[in-house]
Design a protein around this motif. Structure first.
Motif, PDB file in Angstrom:
ATOM      1  N   ASN A  12      27.996  45.899  12.260  1.00  0.00           N
ATOM      2  CA  ASN A  12      27.093  45.728  13.532  1.00  0.00           C
ATOM      3  C   ASN A  12      27.583  45.002  14.373  1.00  0.00           C
ATOM      4  O   ASN A  12      28.363  43.359  14.296  1.00  0.00           O
ATOM      5  N   VAL A  60      17.477  45.254  17.166  1.00  0.00           N
ATOM      6  CA  VAL A  60      16.061  44.830  17.636  1.00  0.00           C
ATOM      7  C   VAL A  60      16.272  43.809  16.865  1.00  0.00           C
ATOM      8  O   VAL A  60      16.281  42.526  16.546  1.00  0.00           O
ATOM      9  N   TYR A  61      16.942  43.910  15.870  1.00  0.00           N
ATOM     10  CA  TYR A  61      16.867  43.052  14.610  1.00  0.00           C
ATOM     11  C   TYR A  61      17.328  41.540  14.888  1.00  0.00           C
ATOM     12  O   TYR A  61      17.475  40.423  14.405  1.00  0.00           O
ATOM     13  N   ILE A  62      18.801  41.548  15.867  1.00  0.00           N
ATOM     14  CA  ILE A  62      19.920  40.649  15.550  1.00  0.00           C
ATOM     15  C   ILE A  62      18.967  39.647  17.278  1.00  0.00           C
ATOM     16  O   ILE A  62      18.671  38.683  16.778  1.00  0.00           O
ATOM     17  N   LEU A  78      15.335  39.589  17.125  1.00  0.00           N
ATOM     18  CA  LEU A  78      14.719  39.409  16.674  1.00  0.00           C
ATOM     19  C   LEU A  78      14.898  37.265  16.371  1.00  0.00           C
ATOM     20  O   LEU A  78      13.917  36.927  16.058  1.00  0.00           O
ATOM     21  N   GLU A  79      16.413  37.415  15.616  1.00  0.00           N
ATOM     22  CA  GLU A  79      16.698  35.659  15.266  1.00  0.00           C
ATOM     23  C   GLU A  79      15.801  34.811  16.703  1.00  0.00           C
ATOM     24  O   GLU A  79      16.157  34.065  16.142  1.00  0.00           O
ATOM     25  N   SER A  80      16.743  35.701  18.113  1.00  0.00           N
ATOM     26  CA  SER A  80      16.728  34.104  18.583  1.00  0.00           C
ATOM     27  C   SER A  80      15.767  34.588  20.090  1.00  0.00           C
ATOM     28  O   SER A  80      15.172  33.743  20.166  1.00  0.00           O
TER      29      SER A  80
END
Lengths: 351, 271, 268
Positions: free
Chosen positions: B221, B233-235, B237-239
């Motif tokens: 990544n 999108v996933y990363i 979503l963390e912040s």
């Protein structure tokens, strides 16, 4: 002989085909028989689409299939052309590209293949449909494209699988007559598979009648028609068929005699009527029948329901009569009678 | 059209409630979550969110990789489908089952499997590295590979189905005209299954575009290199969940546009 | 939509780690503690529900068993997960007795909502360590190697706690890292090291310990500057607050500390 084949194909379901076929150079042979007799199987074996179980196929001295010798030449390496029952024209290609396909597959350049294909289309009178897709062609046109496609690769042997079966009655006559001309022009041998005796008799030089995977009779159409060996053959090919020249409703027959038809035509024609349409009278009848001529009884054969009478005359004719009529008319060989056929019972086909 | 046929059309057009009800529920079930994304999207800051260079990078990378993966799938998958549909290889049933494994395998496990084979220490990867200096993990090629691994079954299944449905007599006709098997395949078989191939390629592309697990596991990544939209999108979503929604919307819009246009042009499905 | 893939990701990496551990015989699994008296607590009864950060899975499971052995009649039930997710569940009314968070931020979310009784206690600290594959094939010696392009290195993405911590460490050391990948969580990062796909990664010490002998840890001076505190608290709405307090006391006892130290945590 250009093609000599003994075709044996057996399947687990009990299907068992075993027949011998010999085709001379330029000869047109019709394989005639009911559905399921094994005609198409024989054709597929000749084409190489189905390996033999036993037997041998030789074309121009080259062994194409011989299971005993483990020889099998795949279809693409046989000089055999096929016209399939529903033609199988490639739907995504124009008529021209369909015809050029075999030439391209055999290594011809694009330009040359297309030029040659156009020439073939011209021969079947479809040059103006070169760019047409198969789905926009009529049945008769599609059949001619299929023929051109098969002939374009100049095969030594042409196989035709029920070439007229997919056509309706009106186009059929014209297409049959066209096909006859093209087969006459074609130098190689042709094997025609059909269940229609008229197609077989009009198109073929020789008939091979197949029933249940076996040859039941073979010979020229006239011979088979006049000397049917089994009831099946008699009912199948019991047809009076003559070639002649029409002028209006009068047809002058090739081997003498003349017949009147209900439908006017001009030029060379075939004229046909079934034996059941022939009336036999002790003396010249008067009244409605438009065709009457003197005949002599040449032979009498008892078949299942009827008696078939072979009559010599101008022209010679086959007649089916009831058993009662045999006694009533005193039918014995040599007896002189009058044959009568109504004009409306005859059919003419351009030839 | 006569009145009779029109009446029959009408009768046929009446749909039974037994079907309409679950159909409507199914539609709602599929559409509501998407609607949720649209409703909760940070519309006021959307343009700012999307103006960040990373978004463009991720989108471009996603489109390029999904397209390349589809190309790989076509080059390898169509012949594979042909083998499954047409050859008389023994154990074809087993082969077919193997081909569909990536469908049921969690993509992350697929990614791990790829690492075990093509990673720097992998069964094949160690030689790729030491002999040719080629290292697939953490590279864009790795993303393409991971996506192709996961998406290929969609293409193979679709094309195999088309091949099985195709009329083989056309191939026989080609053979009698002197065409070799290869020539027949190219000029007759392929065109006749073109709609199946197109449908498979579209599915394959869509699957590749949304691929996450195998990609992040095998290719890692890194922005601009391997961070495709789903990873971004996933990363995010963390912040910043709002940024994630914005990115998802972009993915959604792009894929719907592409799929809709392809459908009309290639597949010609009734509208 | 995203959660399941994350779960799958975590499960996948965990499964792989387990596989690798099993493969090397599980030599380094924590040894059983010295048999102990139950000086830490009077006997507690009933069920204690503990929400704990995923990184506490091994240590808390062990402590839970020890606690049950010391307190007949008490059972401990765990729910391990991402601290952020657990905090959200507690604030949504999940019936938990104890919350052990991997970050003060998530504990603050809970305490700000008034869900804890007493001030949370920091019970362990975790710090970063350089993880390298067994044998250190990349010859990594320190943080500076993360800046050299000839080394393939992995970091956690900045958006997740280990990535944020790594960023601070590099800032403190004045090093600009050039990683090949920014992983979504610490387990995924470690997986890349275990498989030898990268020469080094920056992960928590406890993760290096848990990974067994496939991974070696290299300490570095700057790690002390960025320490991650793990706060622990009994929840205000605890259904079994007496037993919850007993469990917290057990965690903070010497015996508890021994378990954490063994696993690579620092204890205050």
């Amino acid at each position: 002989m250009t093609a000599r084949a003994r075709i044996a194909v057996r399947r687990d379901n009990g299907f068992d085909l075993n027949l011998s076929l010999d085709l001379a150079d330029g000869e047109v042979v019709a394989l005639l028989g009911p559905n399921g007799a094994g005609k198409t199987t024989a054709l597929r074996a000749m084409a190489g689409l189905l390996p033999l179980t036993d037997g041998r196929i030789v074309l121009d001295g080259r062994v194409l299939d011989d299971p005993a010798d483990r020889v099998f030449v795949p279809p693409e390496r046989r000089s055999v052309g096929v016209v399939f029952q529903d033609y199988l024209l490639f739907r995504h290609m124009s008529a021209l590209d369909n015809v050029a396909f075999g030439l391209r597959a055999r290594g011809a350049g694009r330009v040359q293949a297309r030029a040659e294909a156009l020439e073939w289309l011209r021969r079947v009178d479809l040059a103006e449909h070169a760019d047409t897709r198969p789905r926009s062609l009529s049945g008769g046109q599609a059949q001619r494209v299929a023929l051109a496609r098969a002939l374009a690769t100049r095969p030594r042997l042409l196989l035709l699988d029920e070439p007229l079966a997919a056509l309706d009655a009106s186009t059929r006559m014209q297409v049959r007559s066209d096909l006859r001309h093209h087969l006459a022009d074609y130098a190689g041998s042709a094997l025609l598979v059909t269940h229609d005796p008229l197609d077989a008799m009009v198109l073929a030089d020789r008939l091979v009648v197949v029933e249940d995977g076996r040859t039941v009779q073979e010979g020229t159409p006239t011979h088979v028609a006049r000397h049917p060996r089994t009831d099946y053959v008699a009912s199948l090919v019991g047809l009076n068929l003559y070639r002649g020249s029409a002028a209006g409703t009068t047809v002058l027959l090739e081997h003498g005699g003349q017949l009147t038809t209900a439908h006017p035509a001009d030029g060379p024609v075939h004229i046909a009527f079934p034996p059941s349409a022939v009336g036999l009278h002790p003396r010249e009848p008067d009244g409605s029948p438009r065709n009457t001529w003197p005949v002599t009884v040449a032979g009498i054969e008892q078949h299942a329901d009827t008696v078939r009478v072979r009559l010599d005359g101008v022209p010679p004719v086959l007649a089916d009569v009831t058993t009662a009529a045999v006694a009533e008319l005193g039918l014995v060989p040599g007896r002189q009678l009058w044959a009568a056929v109504k004009a409306t019972e005859t059919r003419t086909y351009p030839s | 059209m006569t009145a009779g046929t029109r009446a029959r059309r009408g009768a046929r057009g009446r749909l039974p409630v037994v079907l309409v009800l679950p159909a409507a529920l199914g539609l709602v079930f599929l559409v509501i979550p998407l609607l949720g994304l649209v409703l909760r999207a940070p519309w006021s800051t959307l343009l700012d969110q999307l103006a960040q260079p990373e978004v463009g990078d991720a989108l471009r990378l996603s489109l390029v990789c999904a397209s390349l993966a589809t190309l790989v799938c076509l080059l390898l998958g169509v012949p594979l489908a042909w083998l499954l549909a047409r050859s008389d290889l023994p154990g074809r049933g087993v082969l077919r089952a193997l081909v569909t494994v990536p469908l049921v395998l969690p993509p992350v496990v697929g990614g791990v499997a790829l690492l075990l084979v093509l990673g720097r220490r992998g069964i094949l990867g160690q030689y790729l590295d030491s002999w040719f200096g080629v290292s697939l993990p953490f590279s864009t090629a790795g993303v393409v590979l991971a996506e192709a691994f996961v998406a290929m079954p969609f293409l193979v299944i679709s094309v195999e189905g088309a091949l099985r449905g195709a009329d083989r007599r056309y191939e026989e006709a080609a053979a009698t005209l002197g065409a070799s098997r290869w020539h027949t395949f190219r000029r007759v078989t392929l065109p006749s299954v073109a709609p199946g191939i197109a449908a498979g390629a579209v599915l394959c592309w869509a699957r590749a575009l949304g691929e996450f697990g195998a990609t992040i596991t095998f290719a890692g990544n890194f922005p601009g290199q391997t961070r495709t939209m789903p990873l971004a999108v996933y990363i995010a979503l963390e912040s910043a969940p709002e940024a994630a929604i914005a990115l998802s919307l972009v993915l959604l819009v792009v894929s719907v546009l592409v799929l809709a246009s392809l459908r009309e042009r290639w597949i010609g499905g009734p509208t | 939509m995203i959660r399941p893939s994350r779960l799958a990701a975590v499960a996948g990496s965990a499964a792989l780690a387990a596989l690798l551990l099993a493969g090397c015989g599980g030599k380094d699994t924590p040894a059983a503690p010295a048999s102990g008296s139950s000086e830490a607590s009077a006997s507690a009864t009933g069920q204690v529900t503990v929400f704990a950060a995923a990184s506490l899975t091994e240590t808390f499971t062990k402590l839970g068993k020890d606690f049950e052995a010391a307190n007949k009649g008490a059972t401990v039930k765990f729910s391990f997960g991402a601290s952020s997710a657990l905090a959200q569940q507690i604030n949504s009314g999940a019936p938990a007795d104890v919350f052990a968070s991997a970050s003060p931020t998530n504990m603050k979310q809970v305490s700000d909502a008034g869900a804890v009784t007493d001030k949370p206690t920091t019970f362990v600290r975790n710090r970063l360590e350089i993880a390298v594959p067994k044998g250190n094939p990349g010859k990594i010696t320190g943080l500076a190697d993360f800046a050299k392009p000839e080394h393939k290195t992995a970091l956690c993405a900045e958006q997740v706690p280990c990535g944020a911590a790594a960023k601070q460490v590099f800032a403190a050391a004045g090093v600009t890292p050039k990683p090949v990948t920014l992983e979504q969580d610490v387990k995924a990062t470690l997986t890349k090291v275990q498989l030898g796909e990268v020469d080094a990664a920056l992960v928590y010490r406890t993760d290096v310990q848990a990974a067994g002998d496939k991974v070696e840890g290299i300490d570095f001076p700057e790690s002390a500057k960025v320490v991650n505190d793990y706060p622990l608290a009994v929840l205000a709405k605890a259904p079994n607050s007496a037993a919850a307090k007993a469990f917290v006391a057990y965690v903070l006892s010497d015996k508890g500390r021994a378990v954490f130290t063994k696993a690579g945590f620092d204890t205050p």
